[in-house]
Each structure stands twice: as C-alpha cells, then as structure tokens.
Design an enzyme around this catalytic site. Structure first.
Site, mmCIF file in Angstrom:
data_model
loop_
_atom_site.group_PDB
_atom_site.id
_atom_site.type_symbol
_atom_site.label_atom_id
_atom_site.label_comp_id
_atom_site.label_asym_id
_atom_site.label_seq_id
_atom_site.Cartn_x
_atom_site.Cartn_y
_atom_site.Cartn_z
ATOM 1 N N ASN A 45 101.621 32.843 83.268
ATOM 2 C CA ASN A 45 100.456 33.299 84.036
ATOM 3 C C ASN A 45 99.134 32.742 83.506
ATOM 4 O OD1 ASN A 45 99.265 35.062 86.107
ATOM 5 N ND2 ASN A 45 98.403 36.118 84.346
ATOM 6 N N TRP A 71 100.725 44.459 90.013
ATOM 7 C CA TRP A 71 99.961 43.394 90.695
ATOM 8 C C TRP A 71 100.747 42.820 91.874
ATOM 9 C CZ3 TRP A 71 95.097 41.790 90.827
ATOM 10 C CH2 TRP A 71 94.254 42.004 89.749
ATOM 11 N N TRP A 83 95.639 32.373 93.460
ATOM 12 C CA TRP A 83 94.709 31.274 93.782
ATOM 13 C C TRP A 83 93.362 31.834 94.223
ATOM 14 C CZ3 TRP A 83 94.561 26.316 92.557
ATOM 15 C CH2 TRP A 83 95.729 25.755 92.050
ATOM 16 N N GLU A 136 101.329 45.056 85.293
ATOM 17 C CA GLU A 136 101.471 43.676 85.812
ATOM 18 C C GLU A 136 102.447 43.647 86.986
ATOM 19 O OE1 GLU A 136 99.703 40.726 84.779
ATOM 20 O OE2 GLU A 136 98.564 42.412 84.022
ATOM 21 N N TRP A 162 84.306 21.642 99.791
ATOM 22 C CA TRP A 162 85.279 21.176 98.794
ATOM 23 C C TRP A 162 85.348 19.658 98.775
ATOM 24 C CZ3 TRP A 162 86.450 25.122 95.864
ATOM 25 C CH2 TRP A 162 86.531 26.402 96.410
ATOM 26 N N TRP A 215 91.108 24.895 97.018
ATOM 27 C CA TRP A 215 92.148 25.686 96.330
ATOM 28 C C TRP A 215 93.446 25.746 97.127
ATOM 29 C CZ3 TRP A 215 93.673 30.176 98.923
ATOM 30 C CH2 TRP A 215 92.847 30.562 99.988
HETATM 31 P P1 FAD Z 1 105.634 39.165 83.411
HETATM 32 O O1 FAD Z 1 104.364 39.030 82.666
HETATM 33 O O2 FAD Z 1 106.854 39.502 82.659
HETATM 34 O O3 FAD Z 1 105.374 40.252 84.551
HETATM 35 C C1 FAD Z 1 106.473 40.904 85.231
HETATM 36 C C2 FAD Z 1 106.345 40.709 86.724
HETATM 37 O O4 FAD Z 1 105.114 41.262 87.189
HETATM 38 C C3 FAD Z 1 106.300 39.252 87.154
HETATM 39 O O5 FAD Z 1 107.588 38.698 87.213
HETATM 40 C C4 FAD Z 1 105.612 39.366 88.505
HETATM 41 O O6 FAD Z 1 106.498 39.762 89.523
HETATM 42 C C5 FAD Z 1 104.614 40.489 88.276
HETATM 43 N N1 FAD Z 1 103.320 39.913 87.912
HETATM 44 C C6 FAD Z 1 102.825 39.676 86.678
HETATM 45 N N2 FAD Z 1 101.586 39.168 86.751
HETATM 46 C C7 FAD Z 1 101.294 39.061 88.064
HETATM 47 C C8 FAD Z 1 100.162 38.608 88.789
HETATM 48 N N3 FAD Z 1 99.058 38.169 88.190
HETATM 49 N N4 FAD Z 1 100.215 38.631 90.139
HETATM 50 C C9 FAD Z 1 101.294 39.090 90.793
HETATM 51 N N5 FAD Z 1 102.402 39.541 90.145
HETATM 52 C C10 FAD Z 1 102.396 39.528 88.813
HETATM 53 N N6 FAD Z 1 103.796 35.107 90.748
HETATM 54 C C11 FAD Z 1 104.891 34.958 91.504
HETATM 55 O O7 FAD Z 1 105.836 35.733 91.370
HETATM 56 N N7 FAD Z 1 104.964 33.957 92.445
HETATM 57 C C12 FAD Z 1 103.953 33.062 92.632
HETATM 58 O O8 FAD Z 1 104.054 32.194 93.504
HETATM 59 C C13 FAD Z 1 102.797 33.181 91.810
HETATM 60 N N8 FAD Z 1 101.781 32.298 91.916
HETATM 61 C C14 FAD Z 1 100.665 32.440 91.125
HETATM 62 C C15 FAD Z 1 99.609 31.534 91.257
HETATM 63 C C16 FAD Z 1 98.466 31.655 90.470
HETATM 64 C C17 FAD Z 1 97.333 30.673 90.627
HETATM 65 C C18 FAD Z 1 98.384 32.706 89.537
HETATM 66 C C19 FAD Z 1 97.163 32.854 88.665
HETATM 67 C C20 FAD Z 1 99.415 33.612 89.400
HETATM 68 C C21 FAD Z 1 100.565 33.501 90.182
HETATM 69 N N9 FAD Z 1 101.657 34.399 90.059
HETATM 70 C C22 FAD Z 1 102.752 34.246 90.864
HETATM 71 C C23 FAD Z 1 101.576 35.570 89.163
HETATM 72 C C24 FAD Z 1 102.114 35.375 87.738
HETATM 73 O O9 FAD Z 1 101.612 34.195 87.193
HETATM 74 C C25 FAD Z 1 103.631 35.346 87.651
HETATM 75 O O10 FAD Z 1 104.168 36.430 88.355
HETATM 76 C C26 FAD Z 1 104.097 35.448 86.199
HETATM 77 O O11 FAD Z 1 103.597 34.363 85.472
HETATM 78 C C27 FAD Z 1 105.603 35.468 86.141
HETATM 79 O O12 FAD Z 1 106.060 35.443 84.826
HETATM 80 P P2 FAD Z 1 106.875 36.674 84.240
HETATM 81 O O13 FAD Z 1 107.973 37.033 85.166
HETATM 82 O O14 FAD Z 1 107.242 36.339 82.854
HETATM 83 O O15 FAD Z 1 105.786 37.826 84.272
#
Ligand code: FAD
Length: 520
Positions: free
Chosen positions: A388, A324, A429, A321, A353, A406
């Site tokens: 997420n 990502w 997005w 993750e 849209w 979007w």
């Molecule tokens: P954990 O699950 O603990 O993961 C650890 C780290 O991995 C996160 O802090 C993040 O840096 C990275 N990570 C995890 N999942 C993703 C993912 N799908 N995409 C990219 N990085 C990821 N993340 C942001 O940091 N900033 C945003 O503006 C952002 N906008 C989002 C918008 C949408 C529509 C979606 C679907 C996802 C978005 N994310 C964004 C990704 C993700 O939702 C968040 O990083 C995550 O929810 C953060 O929670 P956590 O730190 O507990 O993640």
C-alpha cells in the site's frame, strides 16, 4: 435513481411473488466474486433452500471474456480466478455438489444464459451475492424481474461487505463521505449487531443426487484463459508458485498473519521490506475469503472484543484497514458516477493534465530515475502485487510529479494487479491524486526521496527490485544515486537519471491544481 436503489426496489417489489414460488427440481447458486464454500452467505442460503425443498444444490460459474475486457482484468488475475475455480470444484465435489462452468462470449447474454440453464435444470430458486459496480447492480435488478416472469425466484444478497451498503448514515440521514466518522459508525454498528460477524457454514452435502443424471454438470471442464489474457510459460510458473489459489490457502494465510504479524501491524505496515501486511488482497478480490471472516478472526484474537478505531494497536488498526475496503464499496454505491471516469470531486475535473506518453512509459517500466518508484513499479510487473505505501508513492508521483492524468495510472493498475478491485483502486487513486473521496489535500505532495528514506531506510527494498543499484551499500546514496555520489555506478549499470526535478514538479503541480480548481 442509484443502481443500488434500483436493485433494492426490484428485490422488495418482487418479494411476495418470489415467496410463492414452488420447489422446482433443484436450487442454483451462481458464483461470481465469491469463489469459496466457507462463510458465503448466498451459498448458505441456497443450501438452506435446497434442504427445505428436499432437492439438490447445483452451482454455476459463467466466464465472460468480455467482462474481463470491460473490467480491465489483469492476465495474472484471470489466471488466479480460473485456478480458484479448480479448487472450488474439488471442494464442492466432496459435498456431492456439481460446479457447472460455461463461457459466455458476450456479457449481455449472461442473463439469458442463466435463465436458460435454470429452465433446463428445472431450478426455481437461484441465489447469488451482490456486486456493487453499476452494470452488475443494474443487471441483477433486471434479472430479478426477468426471472420472475419465467417463474424463477432470483435472490441477490449482500455478502461482500462486512456492513451492507446503506446501513451507515450521517446525522442528517445521508451517506458519509469522510472515512473517520464513517469508521466510528462502522465499529458501532458491528458492536450493536455482533451477529453480523457470524460465520455461514459451508453448504450441506447433496444427499439425493444421482451422479448419472447430473454427470454432465459434474464433468464440465474449466476452460483456459481467453487469448488476450494468456500468460507466458515463464509467468505461469512464477505466478503459480507465488500465488497458490483457493480458499484453504487464503485461510492459512490469514491464520499465519493473525498468529505472527497482526500484533505489530500498526508499526510495520508501511515498510515495504518488512512483510508486515497480510497480502490477502488477491483472495479478497477473488472472493476466496470473506472480509467478515477477516474481521471476526482478528477480533477473536484480541482480548478487546469491542471494535474500536484505536490506530495504535495492531488488531484494531488492521480491522480499520479492512474497513477501507467496505468504505470504498459504500462510496461506489452512493456516488456511482465514479464508475464513469469522473472524479468524486467534480471541481477537480478541470485540472489540465499532461498526456506525455514517453513519461508514462518510463513510469510503467520503472525507469523514472526515482529508485523507490522504480522498485515498486518493477515489483508489480513481476508479481502482480505492490504494498500500500508504494501504491501511494507511485500514484502521487504519477499525478503530481508527472502531472499525468490519474486515470491512466488507475487503468494501468487494473491491467496489472492480481488484486485489482474497481472500488479500492479508484479510491486509492482518488486519494493520491486528491480528487477522490476524503483525499489527501492537493497541496500535500509526497516527496519521493523522503518517502524512500523513511519507509525503506536501509534501501533493502530498492536493492531487491532495482538490480542496477544493488551494489550500493550506502543507505543514504541508494535513494538518490546521481546526487549522492553513485552517479558513475548508476550510469554504468544503465540506471536512468531522474526524469523530473521534484521541486520544480511540485511547484508546477501546485499551480496547475490551483488553476484547475479555481483557487488563488
Ligand atoms: P493489509 O494491510 O493486510 O490489509 C488487509 C485488507 O484490507 C487488504 O487486503 C484490503 O482488502 C483492505 N485494505 C487495506 N488497505 C486498504 C486501502 N487503502 N483501501 C482499500 N482497502 C484496503 N486494494 C485492492 O484490494 N485492490 C486494488 O485494486 C487497489 N488499488 C489501490 C490503488 C492505489 C493507488 C492505492 C493507494 C491503494 C490501492 N488498494 C487496492 C488498497 C491497498 O493498497 C491494498 O488493499 C493493500 O496493499 C493490499 O495488501 P494487503 O492485503 O497486505 O493489505
């Protein structure tokens, strides 16, 4: 030419001349989204250079209200950035290193301000970590040359990603736009180059620095947020207790997560009520912790020392993750047009849209009549954060059930998230609206009710954020109160009816997507 290539050319093209530059009176590290002293590559290199030339290290942070506007930075994020600066200033002060902070009203004046300050201080070597948005890459490329003209060596280094953009290539030598093969290469690269995960120690203490000479730098105040980004008193209290700032807090959060929750991450991460994720994203976005630190510590906590893409194991799933985040930053570097409001997949730019502002407001206010969507939207409004799984649900709902552009949702997220990050937000997005890099196929449309039943089975998350429904104990009914026997209570408590019929909305979305991308 891509901006990342322009920067690489500027760095390589000036290397020999920069190597010839003399010591100067001090070395400068320019902080941006890397406000920490631990495991910070640019800062460590600055410290090494100061040591080599036997001169002090001075740190700099330039606040740009226009940058906050241009990047749609949420007030909660601005406040977090400023509070992080206070912690950073204290940590640097303990090492006898000043952090000079100045506000630069117009963002185009940042380069000249940087050069002016370096000239005043007699600095000949400046370091900073690269940021991958188009404007920042172009600015740093121009600064590399402009600094050289004034006899200053400007050094931009790669630190924000675990694997530097450009290092991973497809079989034919091009960039990779599909996550799974990209992740395999990412793991293989780090297994082959384990030193890429090495930790950069904090800077050395400034030994020879006459406080009196630099008192002006030690004494700079960290300003309040610009008028358009101020918090109310209520928000200030709430966010300060909810989001303690600084790198020590980030490290504690990481250690606790690795100790207590990472092993179950693959099972718990999708359940918004389970507290199964790290919630480190605000810190990653602010740069109070490095993604490299995350991967290193997660790997050290498991007996499996080789990184792999096993999604059935908590540690490797979590590392995947974190990857990502790298993936989306690499995408931004390789396909910079996504910075210009364009979908990654050009064929999706013809989708028609809706621009129904009333429905958009209901989405933003958490009044759609879909409890899981409303719970998530109210959580982000109250805390600045959303898990997420919920981000995917609300994004899919906006783009597919409401057929709203979007980009309206993308912008709104940036304006409200404490962890707003252009690359990850745009990637998320694009994934949910099916027009991004490696997206969910357009015909896969989340059913909000099924998502709700699956990921909030008992309804606790909904009860927490939608008080109008908190009295409903029935774990079936809470997901769809008007159709499952709780309409009266919902109505009495002022909870709205669903603003669309999901089945009809789904058919409409499929037809509109097909028409837009020219499929039968
Ligand atoms: P954990 O699950 O603990 O993961 C650890 C780290 O991995 C996160 O802090 C993040 O840096 C990275 N990570 C995890 N999942 C993703 C993912 N799908 N995409 C990219 N990085 C990821 N993340 C942001 O940091 N900033 C945003 O503006 C952002 N906008 C989002 C918008 C949408 C529509 C979606 C679907 C996802 C978005 N994310 C964004 C990704 C993700 O939702 C968040 O990083 C995550 O929810 C953060 O929670 P956590 O730190 O507990 O993640």
């Amino acid at each position: 030419e891509r901006p990342i290539e322009t920067l690489e050319k500027a760095i390589k093209g000036t290397q020999a001349d920069r190597d010839r530059i003399q010591a100067g009176k001090c070395v400068v590290h320019w902080f941006k989204c890397d406000t920490r002293i631990t495991d910070n590559k640019g800062l460590r290199l600055a410290s090494n250079t100061a040591k080599k030339h036997n001169v002090p290290l001075i740190c700099l942070y330039l606040i740009s209200p226009q940058d906050f506007e241009a990047h749609l930075t949420a007030p909660v994020r601005v406040d977090f950035i400023l509070r992080n600066l206070h912690v950073l200033k204290g940590d640097l002060g303990d090492l006898n290193i000043p952090l000079y902070v100045e506000t630069v009203e117009k963002r185009r004046n940042i380069p000249s301000k940087l050069i002016d300050l370096c000239t005043t201080w007699g600095a000949r070597h400046v370091f900073c970590n690269a940021e991958y948005e188009v404007d920042e890459l172009r600015r740093e490329a121009a600064l590399t040359k402009a600094c050289l003209e004034t006899g200053i060596s400007f050094n931009v280094v790669h630190d924000s990603c675990v694997v530097e953009p450009g290092k991973l290539k497809s079989g034919s030598g091009g960039p990779i736009s599909v996550y799974s093969p990209w992740l395999k290469k990412w793991c293989a690269y780090l297994n082959q180059n384990p030193n890429e995960l090495d930790k950069f120690p904090p800077p050395d203490k400034n030994a020879r620095i006459a406080r009196s000479k630099y008192s002006e730098l030690f004494d700079t105040e960290i300003p309040a947020a610009p008028a358009s980004k101020q918090l109310t008193e209520d928000e200030r209290k709430r966010f300060h207790s909810m989001w303690p700032a600084g790198e020590h807090e980030a490290q504690n959060r990481l250690h606790k997560f690795v100790l207590e929750r990472i092993a179950k991450y693959h099972d718990t991460r999708n359940f918004p009520g389970a507290n199964g994720t790290s919630v480190l994203s605000p810190h990653l976005a602010a740069g109070t912790i490095s993604a490299r630190t995350l991967v290193r510590e997660a790997r050290e906590a498991t007996p499996v020392k080789k990184l792999n893409d096993d999604r059935k194991q908590g540690h490797s799933m979590w590392i995947a993750e974190v990857a990502w985040r790298d993936f989306y930053k690499h995408v931004l570097c390789h396909w910079p047009y996504i910075c210009m409001n364009k979908p990654f997949k050009p064929e999706y730019s013809k989708i028609e849209w809706q621009y129904d502002l009333d429905q958009f407001s209901k989405w933003t206010e958490g009044k759609t009549g879909f409890p899981i969507v409303d719970a998530a939207m109210r959580q982000v409004a109250y805390t600045g954060y959303m898990p997420n799984r919920c981000r995917m649900i609300v994004a899919s709902f906006l783009a597919k059930d409401l057929l709203l552009d979007w980009r309206m949702g993308e912008k709104w997220f940036m304006e409200h998230l404490i962890d707003g990050d252009f690359a990850s937000n745009n990637g998320g997005w694009g994934f949910s609206a099916s027009c991004g890099v490696d997206p969910q196929p357009y015909f896969r449309i989340f059913n909000p009710l099924l998502q709700s039943e699956k990921f909030d089975a008992k309804g606790d998350y909904i009860r927490k954020w939608v008080p109008e429904l908190a009295e409903i104990q029935d774990s079936r009914g809470i997901h769809d109160p008007y159709n499952r026997g709780h309409g009266k209570l919902a109505e009495t408590n002022g909870y709205p009816r669903p603003i669309v019929d999901h089945k009809e909305a789904r058919d409409r979305a499929l037809a509109r997507y097909r028409a837009g991308i020219g499929r039968k």
